[in-house]
Design an enzyme around this catalytic site. Structure first.
Site, mmCIF file in Angstrom:
data_model
loop_
_atom_site.group_PDB
_atom_site.id
_atom_site.type_symbol
_atom_site.label_atom_id
_atom_site.label_comp_id
_atom_site.label_asym_id
_atom_site.label_seq_id
_atom_site.Cartn_x
_atom_site.Cartn_y
_atom_site.Cartn_z
ATOM 1 N N LYS A 74 -32.336 -44.660 54.537
ATOM 2 C CA LYS A 74 -32.321 -45.058 53.292
ATOM 3 C C LYS A 74 -30.757 -44.675 52.692
ATOM 4 O O LYS A 74 -30.357 -43.405 52.633
ATOM 5 C CB LYS A 74 -33.267 -44.450 52.230
ATOM 6 C CG LYS A 74 -33.708 -45.018 51.236
ATOM 7 C CD LYS A 74 -35.116 -44.244 50.585
ATOM 8 C CE LYS A 74 -35.748 -44.981 49.214
ATOM 9 N NZ LYS A 74 -36.667 -44.116 48.719
HETATM 10 O O1 G3P Z 1 -39.023 -45.396 45.792
HETATM 11 C C1 G3P Z 1 -38.708 -45.026 44.528
HETATM 12 C C2 G3P Z 1 -39.406 -44.174 43.718
HETATM 13 O O2 G3P Z 1 -39.660 -43.118 44.484
HETATM 14 C C3 G3P Z 1 -38.772 -44.082 42.180
HETATM 15 O O3 G3P Z 1 -39.894 -43.811 41.688
HETATM 16 O O4 G3P Z 1 -41.080 -43.170 39.412
HETATM 17 O O5 G3P Z 1 -39.071 -41.971 40.111
HETATM 18 O O6 G3P Z 1 -38.903 -44.170 39.388
HETATM 19 P P1 G3P Z 1 -39.652 -43.227 40.009
#
Ligand code: G3P
Length: 228
Positions: free
Chosen positions: A88
């Site tokens: 990633k």
């Molecule tokens: O895959 C990306 C994710 O982990 C981000 O999620 O909720 O931190 O915006 P969030």
């Protein structure tokens, strides 16, 4: 649409994998920190996730390098850990250059932190196997994350990229999904994949009418069996 889980927590991954429909795992530095992960254990932990889900299930492990050379080196190292590792990388010029080199070596990259159509198209052109547009974080700043995801999906699927055709081509991972409604909307627009946190996956599998219906069936079955 394929279901990935967005977590580094082994017990969460194991539980959702037991449902029989888990197609991938995504992690990031914040998710690793959330489980109390330590730098020295990072690679071992990624290997544990890979073994838990099996060779056919892609597991995204994020590089924290900041130079093209560093990303290439770390990407090669991560990819060598297990056959199902996907490297990633966050969208930036250095990561695009690294993606090109890694893709030419057959190493799959998931390009993350995508918030615009041009970012997504550049990632696909550089050879990313997966592109991860974020939804919830767009909503967080008062924008419409689903609308932005829709634009990315439409634009990316307008073209062929010549990369990863033996695996079905470049795929879009709808990321930063926070609700079952986000999942519904991502599926309706034809996004290939939704990566979903554990708590949201648990919400996706239930519905108040399912709960009520099951309670009614159980109550009525007691009448049938005389177990009341
Ligand atoms: O895959 C990306 C994710 O982990 C981000 O999620 O909720 O931190 O915006 P969030």
């Amino acid at each position: 649409m394929k279901f990935f889980i967005d977590t580094a927590d082994l017990s969460e991954i194991e539980e959702i994998a037991s449902w029989g429909c888990l197609a991938g795992v995504t992690t990031n530095p914040s998710l690793y920190a959330k489980i109390g992960g330590k730098l020295a254990d990072f690679e071992d932990h990624m290997v544990k996730i890979c073994k838990l889900v099996g060779d056919d299930v892609p597991v995204s492990a994020e590089s924290t390098a900041t130079t093209t050379e560093g990303m290439i080196e770390e990407g090669r190292r991560l990819a060598a850990l297990a056959p199902n590792i996907v490297v990633k990388l966050p969208i930036c010029p250095e990561a695009l250059a690294a993606t090109r080199v890694l893709a030419e070596e057959g190493i799959r990259v998931n390009m993350t932190l995508i918030f615009s159509v041009p970012q997504a198209l550049l990632a696909a052109r550089a050879g990313a196997r997966y592109i991860s547009p974020f939804v919830g974080r767009f909503d967080d700043i008062g924008e419409d994350g689903i609308d932005q995801l829709d634009s990315v999906v439409s634009a990316v699927y307008n073209y062929d990229y010549g990369w990863w055709e033996d695996e079905g081509g470049v795929e879009i991972i709808s990321a930063s999904l926070r609700t079952a409604q986000h999942v519904t909307q991502a599926a309706l627009m034809g996004a290939d994949i939704a990566t979903i946190p554990y708590a949201t996956l648990k919400k996706c599998v239930t519905h108040p009418l399912t709960v009520n219906g099951l309670a009614a069936f159980e109550a009525d079955w007691k009448k049938v069996t005389g177990a009341e």
